[in-house]
Design a protein around this motif. Structure first.
Motif, PDB file in Angstrom:
ATOM      1  N   CYS A  84      -7.618  -0.598  -3.959  1.00 33.16           N
ATOM      2  CA  CYS A  84      -7.459  -1.059  -5.339  1.00 33.16           C
ATOM      3  C   CYS A  84      -8.328  -0.246  -6.304  1.00 33.16           C
ATOM      4  O   CYS A  84      -7.911   0.049  -7.424  1.00 33.16           O
ATOM      5  N   ASP A  87       0.323   2.481  -6.648  1.00 31.74           N
ATOM      6  CA  ASP A  87      -0.055   1.594  -7.741  1.00 31.74           C
ATOM      7  C   ASP A  87       0.473   2.083  -9.084  1.00 31.74           C
ATOM      8  O   ASP A  87      -0.137   1.870 -10.110  1.00 31.74           O
ATOM      9  N   PRO A 145      -6.901   4.202  -5.568  1.00 29.00           N
ATOM     10  CA  PRO A 145      -5.567   4.293  -4.948  1.00 29.00           C
ATOM     11  C   PRO A 145      -5.119   5.724  -4.637  1.00 29.00           C
ATOM     12  O   PRO A 145      -4.195   5.915  -3.844  1.00 29.00           O
ATOM     13  N   PHE A 166      -0.729  -2.986  -6.833  1.00 30.50           N
ATOM     14  CA  PHE A 166      -1.917  -3.347  -6.060  1.00 30.50           C
ATOM     15  C   PHE A 166      -2.593  -4.587  -6.623  1.00 30.50           C
ATOM     16  O   PHE A 166      -3.610  -5.024  -6.104  1.00 30.50           O
ATOM     17  N   ALA A 167      -2.032  -5.149  -7.659  1.00 24.14           N
ATOM     18  CA  ALA A 167      -2.657  -6.303  -8.306  1.00 24.14           C
ATOM     19  C   ALA A 167      -2.902  -7.442  -7.321  1.00 24.14           C
ATOM     20  O   ALA A 167      -3.910  -8.133  -7.405  1.00 24.14           O
ATOM     21  N   HIS A 168      -1.997  -7.643  -6.388  1.00 23.68           N
ATOM     22  CA  HIS A 168      -2.121  -8.759  -5.445  1.00 23.68           C
ATOM     23  C   HIS A 168      -2.594  -8.304  -4.064  1.00 23.68           C
ATOM     24  O   HIS A 168      -2.727  -9.134  -3.170  1.00 23.68           O
ATOM     25  N   LEU A 169      -2.843  -7.025  -3.908  1.00 26.17           N
ATOM     26  CA  LEU A 169      -3.242  -6.495  -2.609  1.00 26.17           C
ATOM     27  C   LEU A 169      -4.528  -7.141  -2.105  1.00 26.17           C
ATOM     28  O   LEU A 169      -4.610  -7.590  -0.962  1.00 26.17           O
ATOM     29  N   GLU A 170      -5.516  -7.227  -2.959  1.00 24.62           N
ATOM     30  CA  GLU A 170      -6.795  -7.803  -2.546  1.00 24.62           C
ATOM     31  C   GLU A 170      -6.645  -9.285  -2.219  1.00 24.62           C
ATOM     32  O   GLU A 170      -7.231  -9.779  -1.251  1.00 24.62           O
ATOM     33  N   SER A 176       0.824  -1.211   0.000  1.00 26.47           N
ATOM     34  CA  SER A 176       0.000   0.000   0.000  1.00 26.47           C
ATOM     35  C   SER A 176       0.858   1.262   0.000  1.00 26.47           C
ATOM     36  O   SER A 176       0.477   2.269  -0.567  1.00 26.47           O
ATOM     37  N   ALA A 192      -8.524  -2.880   1.572  1.00 24.68           N
ATOM     38  CA  ALA A 192      -7.708  -3.252   0.413  1.00 24.68           C
ATOM     39  C   ALA A 192      -8.507  -3.100  -0.885  1.00 24.68           C
ATOM     40  O   ALA A 192      -7.981  -2.615  -1.894  1.00 24.68           O
ATOM     41  N   GLN A 193      -9.762  -3.490  -0.844  1.00 23.58           N
ATOM     42  CA  GLN A 193     -10.614  -3.337  -2.035  1.00 23.58           C
ATOM     43  C   GLN A 193     -10.793  -1.865  -2.390  1.00 23.58           C
ATOM     44  O   GLN A 193     -10.715  -1.492  -3.561  1.00 23.58           O
TER      45      GLN A 193
END
Length: 141
Positions: A104, A40, A107, A45-49, A36, A100-101
């Motif tokens: 994403c 981004d 950002p 942030f592709a794998h953040l969620e 975070s 997180a959502q």
């Protein structure tokens, strides 16, 4: 003398048990915070969620184990205290996923990062509260 030695060994075993549970959650939470903080700009942030979903899943599993152990316990105080501690862990895990959502999707809003970090801290504190009950029933020894 033997009782003191046994007590010391028991404390070490309990500390190691707590460490085995807390360390992976802490690593996952730290990873979320680092992601975070990077922003981004390159799709970080592709794998953040996904990471946040994993933490939420683990907190639910932890709460289920705590619930089962509390139900099996004969300690009334433990049963009473475990309910709010379990709820805190699950709510914190869900809040982390929601933060997180949001991050994403939007950002550019720093409050989403702050929310993610705050919920990550709540996950860690809630997890510790589950394991540091007075009777230490949740030891994994």
């Amino acid at each position: 003398m033997a009782t003191l030695l046994e007590s010391g060994v028991t404390c070490i075993i309990k500390a190691k048990s707590i460490e085995r549970v807390i360390a992976p959650i802490a690593a996952q939470v730290c990873h979320l915070i680092i992601i975070s903080e990077w922003g981004d700009s390159d799709g970080k942030f592709a794998h953040l969620e996904e990471e946040a979903e994993e933490v939420a899943k683990v907190t639910k599993q932890l709460a289920l184990v705590a619930s089962r152990l509390a139900e099996e316990s004969e300690d009334d105080i433990l049963r009473k205290e475990m309910g709010p501690a379990r709820e805190l862990v699950v709510i914190s895990g869900n809040n982390m996923l929601l933060a997180a959502q949001k991050l994403c999707i939007q950002p550019q809003y720093p409050q989403h990062r702050e929310e993610l970090i705050a919920s990550a801290q709540d996950v860690l504190m809630g997890t510790l509260k589950l394991y540091l009950r007075p009777s230490h029933t949740l030891s994994l020894c």
